[in-house]
Design an enzyme around this catalytic site. Sequence first.
Site, mmCIF file in Angstrom:
data_model
loop_
_atom_site.group_PDB
_atom_site.id
_atom_site.type_symbol
_atom_site.label_atom_id
_atom_site.label_comp_id
_atom_site.label_asym_id
_atom_site.label_seq_id
_atom_site.Cartn_x
_atom_site.Cartn_y
_atom_site.Cartn_z
ATOM 1 C CE LYS A 184 -1.359 2.680 2.328
ATOM 2 N NZ LYS A 184 -1.177 4.453 2.412
ATOM 3 C CD GLU A 258 9.893 2.368 12.508
ATOM 4 O OE1 GLU A 258 9.884 3.384 13.358
ATOM 5 O OE2 GLU A 258 10.444 2.485 11.220
ATOM 6 C CB CYS A 292 11.030 7.284 12.875
ATOM 7 S SG CYS A 292 11.912 5.735 11.945
ATOM 8 C CD GLU A 391 8.064 11.076 15.439
ATOM 9 O OE1 GLU A 391 9.163 10.284 15.074
ATOM 10 O OE2 GLU A 391 7.007 10.424 15.167
#
Length: 487
Positions: A184, A258, A292, A391
Amino acid sequence: MPEFPVDIPDEFRHCFYVNGRWTRSDSDRRVTLISPATEEETLTLPLADSTDVERAVTSARIAFETGPWPRMPASERASHLRRVADETRERLPLLARLWTAQVGAPISFTHQLIHAGQSRFDHFAELAGRYPFSERRPTRQGHARVVREPVGVAALIAPWNATFNIFAHKVPAALAAGCTVVIKSPVESPLDALVIAECAAAAGVPPGVVNVITADAEESAQLVASPEVDKISFTGSVPTGRRIAESVAGRMARATLELGGKSAAIILDDVDLSAALPALTPFTMPFAGQICFAQTRILAPRHRIVEVEEAYTAGVRALTVGDPWDATTDMGPVLNPRQYQRVLDYIEAGRQDGARVLTGGGRSPGLDTGYYIEPTVFADVGPEMKIAREEIFGPVVTVQGYDDIDEAVRLANDTDFGLSGSVFGADAERAFDVALRVTAGHLSVNGFEISPNVPFGGRKMSGYGREGGPEGLAGFLESKSVFMPAS
Protein backbone atom coordinates in the site's frame (compact mmCIF):
# COMPACT_ATOMS: atom_id res chain seq x y z
CA MET A 1 1.07 21.79 -14.47
CA PRO A 2 4.89 21.70 -14.85
CA GLU A 3 6.50 18.51 -16.12
CA PHE A 4 7.37 15.98 -13.44
CA PRO A 5 11.17 16.22 -13.04
CA VAL A 6 11.81 12.46 -13.42
CA ASP A 7 11.08 10.28 -16.45
CA ILE A 8 8.74 7.46 -15.44
CA PRO A 9 7.02 4.68 -17.42
CA ASP A 10 3.57 5.45 -18.75
CA GLU A 11 2.16 2.58 -16.66
CA PHE A 12 3.09 4.43 -13.48
CA ARG A 13 0.87 7.35 -14.49
CA HIS A 14 -2.26 5.29 -15.05
CA CYS A 15 -2.04 1.86 -13.39
CA PHE A 16 -1.65 -0.25 -10.31
CA TYR A 17 0.13 -3.61 -10.37
CA VAL A 18 -2.24 -6.48 -9.56
CA ASN A 19 -2.01 -10.20 -10.35
CA GLY A 20 1.11 -9.77 -12.46
CA ARG A 21 -0.38 -7.08 -14.72
CA TRP A 22 -0.48 -3.30 -14.94
CA THR A 23 -4.16 -2.69 -14.27
CA ARG A 24 -6.16 0.50 -14.64
CA SER A 25 -8.56 1.35 -11.85
CA ASP A 26 -12.26 1.48 -12.61
CA SER A 27 -12.40 4.53 -10.35
CA ASP A 28 -11.77 8.09 -11.52
CA ARG A 29 -10.15 9.01 -8.19
CA ARG A 30 -6.76 10.70 -8.50
CA VAL A 31 -4.04 12.09 -6.24
CA THR A 32 -1.95 15.12 -7.19
CA LEU A 33 1.69 15.39 -6.15
CA ILE A 34 2.91 18.82 -5.05
CA SER A 35 6.59 19.78 -4.94
CA PRO A 36 7.64 20.77 -1.40
CA ALA A 37 10.33 22.97 -2.93
CA THR A 38 8.18 24.96 -5.38
CA GLU A 39 4.61 24.36 -4.09
CA GLU A 40 3.64 23.46 -7.67
CA GLU A 41 1.50 20.53 -8.76
CA THR A 42 3.75 18.12 -10.64
CA LEU A 43 1.90 14.86 -11.34
CA THR A 44 -1.53 13.25 -11.08
CA LEU A 45 -1.82 9.52 -10.39
CA PRO A 46 -4.62 6.99 -9.73
CA LEU A 47 -5.96 6.50 -6.22
CA ALA A 48 -7.52 3.18 -5.21
CA ASP A 49 -11.16 2.74 -4.33
CA SER A 50 -12.65 -0.17 -2.39
CA THR A 51 -12.87 -2.33 -5.51
CA ASP A 52 -9.15 -1.88 -6.17
CA VAL A 53 -8.34 -2.90 -2.61
CA GLU A 54 -10.50 -6.00 -2.87
CA ARG A 55 -8.98 -6.91 -6.21
CA ALA A 56 -5.43 -6.67 -4.85
CA VAL A 57 -6.23 -8.69 -1.73
CA THR A 58 -8.02 -11.38 -3.75
CA SER A 59 -5.05 -11.63 -6.10
CA ALA A 60 -2.66 -12.13 -3.19
CA ARG A 61 -5.00 -14.62 -1.52
CA ILE A 62 -5.36 -16.80 -4.61
CA ALA A 63 -1.61 -16.69 -5.22
CA PHE A 64 -0.99 -17.82 -1.67
CA GLU A 65 -3.59 -20.57 -1.62
CA THR A 66 -2.99 -22.03 -5.08
CA GLY A 67 0.17 -20.50 -6.53
CA PRO A 68 3.72 -21.82 -6.56
CA TRP A 69 5.40 -19.15 -4.40
CA PRO A 70 4.72 -20.50 -0.88
CA ARG A 71 5.37 -24.07 -2.04
CA MET A 72 8.58 -23.69 -3.98
CA PRO A 73 11.88 -24.59 -2.32
CA ALA A 74 13.45 -21.74 -0.41
CA SER A 75 16.46 -21.92 -2.71
CA GLU A 76 14.19 -21.19 -5.68
CA ARG A 77 12.60 -18.22 -3.93
CA ALA A 78 16.12 -17.01 -3.15
CA SER A 79 16.98 -17.20 -6.84
CA HIS A 80 13.97 -15.03 -7.71
CA LEU A 81 14.89 -12.59 -4.96
CA ARG A 82 18.44 -12.27 -6.26
CA ARG A 83 16.99 -11.23 -9.60
CA VAL A 84 14.68 -8.73 -7.87
CA ALA A 85 17.70 -7.35 -6.00
CA ASP A 86 19.62 -6.98 -9.26
CA GLU A 87 16.69 -5.13 -10.82
CA THR A 88 16.48 -2.71 -7.88
CA ARG A 89 20.22 -2.09 -8.13
CA GLU A 90 19.87 -1.03 -11.75
CA ARG A 91 17.18 1.50 -10.74
CA LEU A 92 19.00 3.19 -7.87
CA PRO A 93 19.55 6.48 -9.75
CA LEU A 94 15.83 6.54 -10.60
CA LEU A 95 14.82 5.79 -7.01
CA ALA A 96 17.10 8.52 -5.65
CA ARG A 97 15.55 11.09 -7.99
CA LEU A 98 12.02 9.95 -7.15
CA TRP A 99 12.78 10.46 -3.46
CA THR A 100 13.79 14.06 -4.15
CA ALA A 101 10.96 14.77 -6.59
CA GLN A 102 8.16 13.49 -4.38
CA VAL A 103 9.08 14.67 -0.89
CA GLY A 104 11.98 17.11 -1.24
CA ALA A 105 14.83 15.10 0.27
CA PRO A 106 18.14 16.60 -0.94
CA ILE A 107 19.58 14.73 -3.91
CA SER A 108 22.95 14.40 -2.11
CA PHE A 109 21.11 12.64 0.74
CA THR A 110 19.03 10.35 -1.49
CA HIS A 111 21.95 9.24 -3.66
CA GLN A 112 23.81 8.28 -0.49
CA LEU A 113 20.97 6.65 1.45
CA ILE A 114 19.14 4.81 -1.35
CA HIS A 115 21.89 2.17 -1.37
CA ALA A 116 20.94 1.22 2.18
CA GLY A 117 17.50 0.21 0.97
CA GLN A 118 18.83 -1.79 -1.94
CA SER A 119 21.23 -3.69 0.34
CA ARG A 120 18.20 -5.10 2.18
CA PHE A 121 17.04 -6.81 -1.01
CA ASP A 122 20.51 -8.35 -1.33
CA HIS A 123 20.46 -9.43 2.31
CA PHE A 124 17.10 -11.20 2.23
CA ALA A 125 17.90 -12.87 -1.08
CA GLU A 126 20.97 -14.36 0.56
CA LEU A 127 19.20 -15.15 3.83
CA ALA A 128 16.34 -16.97 2.07
CA GLY A 129 18.79 -19.57 0.80
CA ARG A 130 20.17 -20.50 4.22
CA TYR A 131 17.39 -19.77 6.71
CA PRO A 132 16.37 -22.81 8.83
CA PHE A 133 12.79 -23.18 7.62
CA SER A 134 12.71 -26.62 9.26
CA GLU A 135 14.68 -28.46 11.93
CA ARG A 136 14.52 -31.60 14.06
CA ARG A 137 14.50 -31.63 17.83
CA PRO A 138 14.77 -34.77 19.98
CA THR A 139 11.82 -35.63 22.20
CA ARG A 140 11.18 -38.34 24.82
CA GLN A 141 9.28 -40.55 22.38
CA GLY A 142 11.17 -39.74 19.16
CA HIS A 143 11.66 -36.34 17.59
CA ALA A 144 9.72 -33.27 16.51
CA ARG A 145 9.98 -31.54 13.19
CA VAL A 146 9.63 -27.78 13.64
CA VAL A 147 8.53 -26.22 10.37
CA ARG A 148 8.42 -22.48 9.77
CA GLU A 149 5.69 -21.60 7.30
CA PRO A 150 4.71 -18.29 5.69
CA VAL A 151 2.05 -16.47 7.69
CA GLY A 152 -0.05 -15.87 4.56
CA VAL A 153 -1.09 -12.66 2.83
CA ALA A 154 0.83 -9.66 4.16
CA ALA A 155 -0.24 -6.03 3.81
CA LEU A 156 2.84 -3.81 3.74
CA ILE A 157 2.30 -0.14 4.56
CA ALA A 158 5.00 2.54 4.55
CA PRO A 159 4.97 6.32 5.10
CA TRP A 160 6.10 9.00 2.67
CA ASN A 161 9.41 10.05 4.17
CA ALA A 162 11.68 7.17 3.07
CA THR A 163 9.30 4.98 1.15
CA PHE A 164 11.64 2.74 -0.84
CA ASN A 165 14.03 2.16 2.06
CA ILE A 166 11.17 1.27 4.40
CA PHE A 167 9.54 -1.07 1.89
CA ALA A 168 12.97 -2.63 1.41
CA HIS A 169 12.77 -3.80 5.02
CA LYS A 170 9.36 -5.35 4.42
CA VAL A 171 9.01 -6.63 0.85
CA PRO A 172 12.03 -8.96 0.51
CA ALA A 173 11.53 -10.35 4.02
CA ALA A 174 7.89 -11.20 3.30
CA LEU A 175 8.78 -12.74 -0.07
CA ALA A 176 11.68 -14.72 1.40
CA ALA A 177 9.24 -16.21 3.92
CA GLY A 178 6.91 -17.31 1.12
CA CYS A 179 4.17 -14.75 1.76
CA THR A 180 2.25 -12.97 -0.96
CA VAL A 181 1.91 -9.22 -0.48
CA VAL A 182 -0.25 -6.19 -1.03
CA ILE A 183 1.96 -3.11 -0.97
CA LYS A 184 0.00 0.00 0.00
CA SER A 185 1.77 3.13 -1.26
CA PRO A 186 1.42 6.45 0.58
CA VAL A 187 -0.40 9.15 -1.40
CA GLU A 188 2.51 11.58 -0.98
CA SER A 189 5.11 9.24 -2.53
CA PRO A 190 3.34 6.57 -4.58
CA LEU A 191 6.02 5.88 -7.19
CA ASP A 192 8.59 3.91 -5.20
CA ALA A 193 6.41 0.83 -4.81
CA LEU A 194 5.60 0.87 -8.51
CA VAL A 195 9.34 0.59 -9.17
CA ILE A 196 9.42 -2.45 -6.87
CA ALA A 197 6.52 -3.94 -8.85
CA GLU A 198 8.42 -3.34 -12.09
CA CYS A 199 11.44 -5.13 -10.59
CA ALA A 200 9.31 -8.10 -9.49
CA ALA A 201 7.81 -8.38 -12.96
CA ALA A 202 11.23 -8.22 -14.63
CA ALA A 203 12.54 -10.88 -12.24
CA GLY A 204 9.75 -13.33 -13.13
CA VAL A 205 8.02 -13.35 -9.72
CA PRO A 206 4.75 -15.28 -10.29
CA PRO A 207 1.46 -13.38 -10.74
CA GLY A 208 -0.32 -12.35 -7.57
CA VAL A 209 2.74 -12.57 -5.34
CA VAL A 210 3.37 -8.81 -5.48
CA ASN A 211 0.46 -6.38 -5.75
CA VAL A 212 0.74 -2.59 -5.51
CA ILE A 213 -1.97 0.02 -4.95
CA THR A 214 -1.98 3.63 -3.77
CA ALA A 215 -4.69 4.26 -1.18
CA ASP A 216 -5.88 6.96 1.18
CA ALA A 217 -7.03 6.50 4.78
CA GLU A 218 -10.44 4.87 4.25
CA GLU A 219 -9.22 2.30 1.74
CA SER A 220 -6.12 1.63 3.84
CA ALA A 221 -8.40 0.82 6.78
CA GLN A 222 -10.31 -1.54 4.50
CA LEU A 223 -7.05 -3.32 3.64
CA VAL A 224 -6.04 -3.63 7.30
CA ALA A 225 -9.48 -4.97 8.30
CA SER A 226 -9.74 -7.52 5.47
CA PRO A 227 -10.22 -11.07 6.81
CA GLU A 228 -8.09 -12.27 3.88
CA VAL A 229 -5.01 -10.41 5.21
CA ASP A 230 -3.01 -12.44 7.74
CA LYS A 231 -0.22 -9.99 8.63
CA ILE A 232 0.14 -6.20 8.71
CA SER A 233 3.58 -4.64 8.59
CA PHE A 234 3.17 -0.93 9.22
CA THR A 235 5.56 1.97 9.60
CA GLY A 236 4.07 5.33 10.49
CA SER A 237 2.46 7.42 13.20
CA VAL A 238 1.45 6.30 16.68
CA PRO A 239 -2.28 7.17 16.24
CA THR A 240 -2.50 5.10 13.04
CA GLY A 241 -0.51 2.29 14.65
CA ARG A 242 -2.99 2.21 17.53
CA ARG A 243 -5.91 1.90 15.13
CA ILE A 244 -4.20 -0.93 13.28
CA ALA A 245 -3.46 -2.76 16.54
CA GLU A 246 -7.12 -2.46 17.55
CA SER A 247 -8.29 -3.63 14.14
CA VAL A 248 -6.11 -6.74 13.93
CA ALA A 249 -6.61 -7.75 17.58
CA GLY A 250 -10.27 -8.53 17.00
CA ARG A 251 -9.44 -11.23 14.45
CA MET A 252 -6.04 -12.26 15.87
CA ALA A 253 -4.12 -11.20 12.77
CA ARG A 254 -0.38 -10.64 13.14
CA ALA A 255 1.19 -7.18 13.10
CA THR A 256 4.57 -5.49 13.17
CA LEU A 257 4.36 -1.80 14.07
CA GLU A 258 7.31 0.57 13.70
CA LEU A 259 6.06 3.92 14.98
CA GLY A 260 7.48 7.22 16.19
CA GLY A 261 10.60 8.16 18.07
CA LYS A 262 12.10 10.80 20.35
CA SER A 263 15.61 9.48 20.47
CA ALA A 264 18.35 10.73 22.77
CA ALA A 265 22.06 11.06 22.06
CA ILE A 266 23.99 10.85 25.35
CA ILE A 267 27.33 12.63 25.31
CA LEU A 268 29.53 11.29 28.11
CA ASP A 269 31.84 13.51 30.14
CA ASP A 270 35.06 12.18 28.57
CA VAL A 271 33.96 12.67 24.97
CA ASP A 272 36.11 14.32 22.31
CA LEU A 273 33.59 16.72 20.75
CA SER A 274 35.74 17.25 17.65
CA ALA A 275 35.18 13.56 16.84
CA ALA A 276 31.71 13.05 18.30
CA LEU A 277 29.76 15.95 16.84
CA PRO A 278 30.67 15.35 13.16
CA ALA A 279 29.45 11.77 13.67
CA LEU A 280 26.29 12.83 15.50
CA THR A 281 25.13 16.00 13.76
CA PRO A 282 24.03 14.44 10.44
CA PHE A 283 21.65 12.16 12.35
CA THR A 284 20.07 14.81 14.59
CA MET A 285 17.97 16.32 11.83
CA PRO A 286 18.49 14.25 8.66
CA PHE A 287 16.10 15.10 5.82
CA ALA A 288 14.88 18.15 7.77
CA GLY A 289 14.27 15.89 10.78
CA GLN A 290 11.60 13.87 8.99
CA ILE A 291 12.95 10.45 9.95
CA CYS A 292 11.78 8.41 12.94
CA PHE A 293 15.26 7.56 14.22
CA ALA A 294 16.53 11.18 14.28
CA GLN A 295 18.61 11.84 17.39
CA THR A 296 16.60 14.89 18.38
CA ARG A 297 17.55 15.15 22.08
CA ILE A 298 21.20 15.80 22.91
CA LEU A 299 22.02 15.06 26.57
CA ALA A 300 25.32 16.57 27.72
CA PRO A 301 27.20 16.80 31.05
CA ARG A 302 26.15 20.00 32.77
CA HIS A 303 29.74 21.11 33.34
CA ARG A 304 30.31 20.92 29.55
CA ILE A 305 26.89 22.12 28.41
CA VAL A 306 28.04 25.49 27.07
CA GLU A 307 30.85 23.82 25.11
CA VAL A 308 28.41 21.33 23.60
CA GLU A 309 25.82 24.00 22.79
CA GLU A 310 28.35 26.20 21.03
CA ALA A 311 30.03 23.41 19.06
CA TYR A 312 26.79 21.73 17.99
CA THR A 313 25.12 25.02 17.06
CA ALA A 314 28.12 25.98 14.94
CA GLY A 315 27.75 22.72 13.02
CA VAL A 316 24.04 23.27 12.48
CA ARG A 317 24.59 26.84 11.27
CA ALA A 318 27.00 25.49 8.67
CA LEU A 319 24.23 23.42 7.03
CA THR A 320 23.14 24.66 3.62
CA VAL A 321 19.35 24.93 3.32
CA GLY A 322 17.88 25.23 -0.16
CA ASP A 323 16.95 23.59 -3.46
CA PRO A 324 16.89 19.81 -2.93
CA TRP A 325 18.09 19.29 -6.51
CA ASP A 326 21.33 21.19 -5.77
CA ALA A 327 24.11 18.73 -4.87
CA THR A 328 25.50 21.21 -2.31
CA THR A 329 22.25 21.37 -0.32
CA ASP A 330 22.30 19.73 3.10
CA MET A 331 18.65 20.33 4.04
CA GLY A 332 15.59 20.82 1.87
CA PRO A 333 11.98 21.66 2.72
CA VAL A 334 9.55 19.80 4.91
CA LEU A 335 6.80 17.92 3.10
CA ASN A 336 3.74 20.17 2.90
CA PRO A 337 1.89 23.12 4.48
CA ARG A 338 0.51 20.97 7.29
CA GLN A 339 3.95 19.69 8.24
CA TYR A 340 5.39 23.21 7.91
CA GLN A 341 2.83 24.71 10.30
CA ARG A 342 3.11 21.80 12.72
CA VAL A 343 6.86 22.34 13.10
CA LEU A 344 6.50 26.12 13.51
CA ASP A 345 3.86 25.53 16.18
CA TYR A 346 6.29 23.33 18.12
CA ILE A 347 8.99 25.99 17.84
CA GLU A 348 6.58 28.58 19.25
CA ALA A 349 5.58 26.17 22.04
CA GLY A 350 9.26 25.83 22.96
CA ARG A 351 9.57 29.59 23.23
CA GLN A 352 6.38 29.87 25.27
CA ASP A 353 7.59 27.16 27.66
CA GLY A 354 10.79 29.12 28.32
CA ALA A 355 13.34 27.30 26.17
CA ARG A 356 16.07 29.42 24.57
CA VAL A 357 16.62 29.40 20.80
CA LEU A 358 20.32 28.97 20.02
CA THR A 359 19.85 29.14 16.26
CA GLY A 360 16.99 29.09 13.78
CA GLY A 361 13.43 29.44 14.97
CA GLY A 362 11.44 30.28 11.87
CA ARG A 363 11.20 30.21 8.09
CA SER A 364 14.50 29.92 6.27
CA PRO A 365 15.50 33.43 5.14
CA GLY A 366 15.63 34.08 1.42
CA LEU A 367 13.44 31.08 0.59
CA ASP A 368 10.01 32.58 0.05
CA THR A 369 8.61 29.63 -1.95
CA GLY A 370 8.55 26.10 -0.62
CA TYR A 371 8.17 24.72 2.89
CA TYR A 372 11.58 25.66 4.28
CA ILE A 373 12.26 25.89 8.02
CA GLU A 374 15.54 26.97 9.60
CA PRO A 375 17.44 24.24 11.44
CA THR A 376 16.53 25.06 15.03
CA VAL A 377 18.33 24.27 18.29
CA PHE A 378 16.87 24.86 21.77
CA ALA A 379 18.72 25.15 25.09
CA ASP A 380 17.42 25.51 28.66
CA VAL A 381 14.95 22.72 27.94
CA GLY A 382 13.05 21.02 30.74
CA PRO A 383 11.96 17.38 30.45
CA GLU A 384 8.30 18.42 30.85
CA MET A 385 8.29 20.66 27.75
CA LYS A 386 6.45 19.57 24.60
CA ILE A 387 9.58 19.97 22.49
CA ALA A 388 11.36 17.48 24.78
CA ARG A 389 8.54 14.94 24.86
CA GLU A 390 6.68 14.87 21.54
CA GLU A 391 7.91 13.80 18.12
CA ILE A 392 8.19 17.00 16.05
CA PHE A 393 9.28 15.41 12.76
CA GLY A 394 11.08 18.56 11.70
CA PRO A 395 14.52 20.22 11.97
CA VAL A 396 14.32 20.88 15.71
CA VAL A 397 16.79 19.56 18.30
CA THR A 398 16.97 20.13 22.05
CA VAL A 399 20.11 20.22 24.23
CA GLN A 400 19.64 19.21 27.88
CA GLY A 401 22.14 18.97 30.71
CA TYR A 402 22.66 16.20 33.26
CA ASP A 403 24.76 15.88 36.44
CA ASP A 404 25.61 12.16 36.38
CA ILE A 405 25.05 9.02 34.33
CA ASP A 406 21.97 8.01 36.32
CA GLU A 407 20.32 11.32 35.43
CA ALA A 408 21.35 10.98 31.78
CA VAL A 409 19.70 7.55 31.61
CA ARG A 410 16.57 8.85 33.35
CA LEU A 411 16.28 11.70 30.86
CA ALA A 412 16.86 9.37 27.92
CA ASN A 413 14.12 7.05 29.18
CA ASP A 414 11.73 9.84 30.21
CA THR A 415 9.67 9.53 27.04
CA ASP A 416 6.75 7.52 25.73
CA PHE A 417 8.96 6.35 22.86
CA GLY A 418 11.73 3.76 22.67
CA LEU A 419 12.92 3.52 19.09
CA SER A 420 16.54 4.58 18.85
CA GLY A 421 19.41 6.31 20.62
CA SER A 422 23.16 6.75 20.75
CA VAL A 423 25.98 7.14 23.26
CA PHE A 424 29.27 8.96 22.64
CA GLY A 425 32.34 8.56 24.84
CA ALA A 426 36.09 8.00 24.82
CA ASP A 427 35.68 4.45 26.16
CA ALA A 428 33.40 2.47 23.82
CA GLU A 429 32.77 -0.28 26.37
CA ARG A 430 31.70 2.26 28.99
CA ALA A 431 29.39 3.79 26.38
CA PHE A 432 28.03 0.32 25.65
CA ASP A 433 27.19 -0.18 29.33
CA VAL A 434 25.22 3.09 29.26
CA ALA A 435 23.45 2.03 26.04
CA LEU A 436 22.26 -1.15 27.78
CA ARG A 437 20.39 1.01 30.30
CA VAL A 438 18.43 2.92 27.63
CA THR A 439 14.98 1.52 26.88
CA ALA A 440 15.11 1.45 23.08
CA GLY A 441 15.26 -1.17 20.37
CA HIS A 442 18.18 0.27 18.43
CA LEU A 443 21.26 2.10 19.71
CA SER A 444 24.71 3.01 18.41
CA VAL A 445 28.00 3.84 20.12
CA ASN A 446 30.15 6.69 18.77
CA GLY A 447 28.22 6.95 15.53
CA PHE A 448 24.99 5.80 13.97
CA GLU A 449 24.24 2.80 11.79
CA ILE A 450 21.37 0.69 10.45
CA SER A 451 22.35 -2.62 8.88
CA PRO A 452 20.15 -5.05 6.91
CA ASN A 453 21.34 -8.05 8.94
CA VAL A 454 20.53 -6.45 12.32
CA PRO A 455 17.00 -6.09 13.74
CA PHE A 456 15.42 -2.64 13.88
CA GLY A 457 12.31 -1.67 15.83
CA GLY A 458 10.99 0.00 18.93
CA ARG A 459 9.70 -0.39 22.46
CA LYS A 460 6.93 1.39 24.35
CA MET A 461 4.92 3.64 21.98
CA SER A 462 7.49 3.12 19.24
CA GLY A 463 5.76 -0.16 18.44
CA TYR A 464 6.60 -3.85 18.48
CA GLY A 465 8.17 -6.43 16.23
CA ARG A 466 11.47 -6.18 14.39
CA GLU A 467 12.56 -5.61 10.80
CA GLY A 468 15.91 -6.60 9.38
CA GLY A 469 18.04 -9.70 9.88
CA PRO A 470 16.64 -13.15 10.61
CA GLU A 471 14.30 -11.52 13.14
CA GLY A 472 12.68 -9.56 10.31
CA LEU A 473 12.17 -12.73 8.28
CA ALA A 474 10.78 -14.56 11.32
CA GLY A 475 8.09 -11.90 11.59
CA PHE A 476 6.49 -13.28 8.42
CA LEU A 477 6.59 -16.93 9.57
CA GLU A 478 4.52 -19.19 11.80
CA SER A 479 6.00 -22.25 13.53
CA LYS A 480 4.38 -25.65 13.25
CA SER A 481 5.50 -28.59 15.38
CA VAL A 482 4.96 -32.17 14.17
CA PHE A 483 5.88 -34.92 16.67
CA MET A 484 7.24 -38.09 15.08
CA PRO A 485 7.68 -41.58 16.54
CA ALA A 486 11.07 -43.09 17.24
CA SER A 487 11.09 -45.24 14.12
